[in-house]
Design a protein around this motif. Structure first.
Motif, PDB file in Angstrom:
ATOM      1  N   SER A   7      -9.690  14.832   3.046  1.00  0.00           N
ATOM      2  CA  SER A   7      -8.367  13.590   4.441  1.00  0.00           C
ATOM      3  C   SER A   7      -8.800  14.123   5.566  1.00  0.00           C
ATOM      4  N   VAL A   8      -8.204  15.497   5.663  1.00  0.00           N
ATOM      5  CA  VAL A   8      -8.762  16.423   6.213  1.00  0.00           C
ATOM      6  C   VAL A   8     -10.372  15.977   7.369  1.00  0.00           C
ATOM      7  N   LEU A  12     -10.247  13.418  11.102  1.00  0.00           N
ATOM      8  CA  LEU A  12     -10.985  14.566  12.482  1.00  0.00           C
ATOM      9  C   LEU A  12     -12.300  13.729  12.592  1.00  0.00           C
ATOM     10  N   PHE A  13     -13.389  13.095  11.815  1.00  0.00           N
ATOM     11  CA  PHE A  13     -13.617  11.766  12.391  1.00  0.00           C
ATOM     12  C   PHE A  13     -13.300  11.228  12.874  1.00  0.00           C
ATOM     13  N   VAL A  15     -10.450  11.587  14.840  1.00  0.00           N
ATOM     14  CA  VAL A  15     -10.142  11.437  16.290  1.00  0.00           C
ATOM     15  C   VAL A  15     -11.717  11.351  16.990  1.00  0.00           C
ATOM     16  N   LEU A  16     -12.333  12.130  16.150  1.00  0.00           N
ATOM     17  CA  LEU A  16     -14.200  12.074  17.160  1.00  0.00           C
ATOM     18  C   LEU A  16     -14.107  10.910  17.912  1.00  0.00           C
ATOM     19  N   ALA A  17     -14.532   9.438  17.024  1.00  0.00           N
ATOM     20  CA  ALA A  17     -14.581   8.240  16.908  1.00  0.00           C
ATOM     21  C   ALA A  17     -13.721   8.236  17.966  1.00  0.00           C
ATOM     22  N   LEU A  18     -12.683   8.232  18.426  1.00  0.00           N
ATOM     23  CA  LEU A  18     -11.774   7.219  18.993  1.00  0.00           C
ATOM     24  C   LEU A  18     -11.586   7.990  20.197  1.00  0.00           C
ATOM     25  N   GLY A  19     -12.210   9.292  20.010  1.00  0.00           N
ATOM     26  CA  GLY A  19     -11.768  10.559  21.673  1.00  0.00           C
ATOM     27  C   GLY A  19     -13.125   9.614  22.381  1.00  0.00           C
ATOM     28  N   SER A  20     -14.545   9.183  21.770  1.00  0.00           N
ATOM     29  CA  SER A  20     -15.613   9.093  22.169  1.00  0.00           C
ATOM     30  C   SER A  20     -15.657   8.258  22.656  1.00  0.00           C
ATOM     31  N   LEU A  21     -15.548   6.965  22.576  1.00  0.00           N
ATOM     32  CA  LEU A  21     -15.116   5.204  22.989  1.00  0.00           C
ATOM     33  C   LEU A  21     -13.697   5.783  24.191  1.00  0.00           C
ATOM     34  N   ALA A  75     -21.697  10.549  11.834  1.00  0.00           N
ATOM     35  CA  ALA A  75     -21.411  11.912  12.756  1.00  0.00           C
ATOM     36  C   ALA A  75     -23.258  11.826  13.319  1.00  0.00           C
ATOM     37  N   VAL A  76     -23.876  10.904  13.018  1.00  0.00           N
ATOM     38  CA  VAL A  76     -24.830  11.273  13.813  1.00  0.00           C
ATOM     39  C   VAL A  76     -24.753  10.353  14.842  1.00  0.00           C
TER      40      VAL A  76
END
Length: 383
Positions: A7-8, A12-13, A15-21, A75-76
């Protein structure tokens, strides 16, 4: 336990995806613009998280809710998205600014056309004056651009007068004081307040030993950051104003300072396209200058850009000076023959519209005093 771990990882992914966009938005809020900075860190986090997910779940009895293939693709995709922006600042990419080739120099002595400049954010609260001075002396710089100069720092600068007899000092206690120290003659200078009347820049003409003059500018725009709830409006407007002005100046130009922006951000790249200046970092490395005390949180915030009149002899990050920024030293060779041979970033059809939008936003902001390129200069302390 495994379910909690997964779940963590999923969170995390997400958050990373939304932050990347997030940086796709032109909104100046610090939370949006802040995602421009940690692209290298995001790539590393995505890779480590994916590897950890595979390693932990390989021992699990139940398959994870999200397949390994989906995590791999995510991730890629995240890594590729950020690598697209940061790879131009690595050794695998071609250099933008030409390396100096001694055989090309002719006529006037190459040493007489050499120009070394040090960009340093001293950190106003920093008390390691002797350490900073020692590093400055070791650089053998012709010009030093120093940001965050307050009253405590003026005596330290005065002690350097035997090396840098020409000094422009504008101390302030708001983290935006600035100084320009030069061993070369300063032919003319002024303090410029491009966007806010408490954030100065120094604009000067410096005479090389060859007798030729170059325009040298020191800048330190206000950053987007959460502590004071500043957005990127002022910084972006200042970069646009400088970009537009420098594009109309055909003289040799060097501009540097703590831009409070990373090399790969939309704002810095827009500045480079507008100004048609070169970024010596491209194809050479990140030269991360901040944060000097935290390896895990380092970004290229201190920059030097120059016109196509120059070739690069050296670009170097200097040692710790007690500040949260490392100084950046650039060694340039004035070589006018290169003017029509080097290629700045190609302008985009949308650049003018984007620039005007940033200026319009600044003009409407209650936090900004002016966006006039001709804001009256203030009298600096020239010693």
């Amino acid at each position: 336990m495994l379910t909690t771990f997964n779940s963590v990882i999923y969170l995390l992914f997400a958050v990373l995806a939304l932050g990347s966009l997030a940086p796709l938005s032109s909104h100046p809020h610090w939370f949006i613009r802040g995602w421009d900075y940690p692209r290298v860190q995001i790539v590393l986090i995505a890779i480590v998280a994916a590897v950890a997910f595979f390693a932990v779940n390989s021992f699990g009895a139940e398959p994870p809710a999200i397949s390994w293939k989906s995590i791999t693709v995510l991730a890629v995709a995240i890594a590729a998205w950020h690598l697209f922006r940061i790879v131009p600042y690595t050794f695998v990419a071609p250099t933008q600014a030409t390396a100096w080739d001694p055989p090309q120099s002719s006529g006037v002595s190459a040493e007489q056309r050499r120009f070394r400049m040090l960009v340093t954010n001293v950190e106003m609260e920093n008390g390691q004056f002797e350490q900073w001075s020692r590093v400055v002396e070791q650089t053998d710089a012709d010009v030093v651009i120093a940001a965050e100069i307050d009253g405590r720092w003026t005596s330290t600068l005065e002690k350097l007068k035997p090396i840098f007899p020409h000094q422009i000092i504008y101390p302030q206690d708001n983290w935006y004081g600035m100084a320009m120290l030069s061993r070369l003659p300063i032919l003319e200078s002024e303090i410029r307040f491009r966007v806010q009347d408490d954030v100065p820049s120094i604009d000067a003409m410096i005479e090389l030993p060859s007798g030729e003059a170059i325009r040298v500018i020191g800048v330190h725009p206000r950053p987007p950051e959460p502590i004071r709830d500043n957005d990127a409006t002022a910084r972006d407007a200042e970069l646009v104003l400088w970009g537009k002005e420098l594009a109309e100046d055909d003289r040799p130009i060097v501009i540097g300072g703590d831009l409070n922006d990373v090399a790969w951000s939309p704002s810095t790249r827009l500045f480079l396209r507008l100004s048609q200046l070169l970024d010596p970092r491209r194809g050479r490395g990140f030269y991360n200058s901040f944060h000097a005390d935290h390896v895990w949180m380092r970004f290229p915030l201190d920059h030097v850009f120059h016109s196509t009149h120059f070739a690069i002899r050296e670009l170097k990050r200097m040692e710790h000076v007690g500040s949260d920024h490392f100084p950046i030293l650039i060694d340039l060779q004035y070589q006018p023959v290169l003017k029509d041979e080097q290629r700045p970033l190609e302008e985009k059809a949308s650049d003018e519209e984007e620039a005007e939008e940033k200026l319009r936003r600044a003009a409407e902001s209650e936090e900004i005093n002016t966006v006039s390129a001709f804001f009256p200069a203030r009298t600096p302390s020239i010693t």
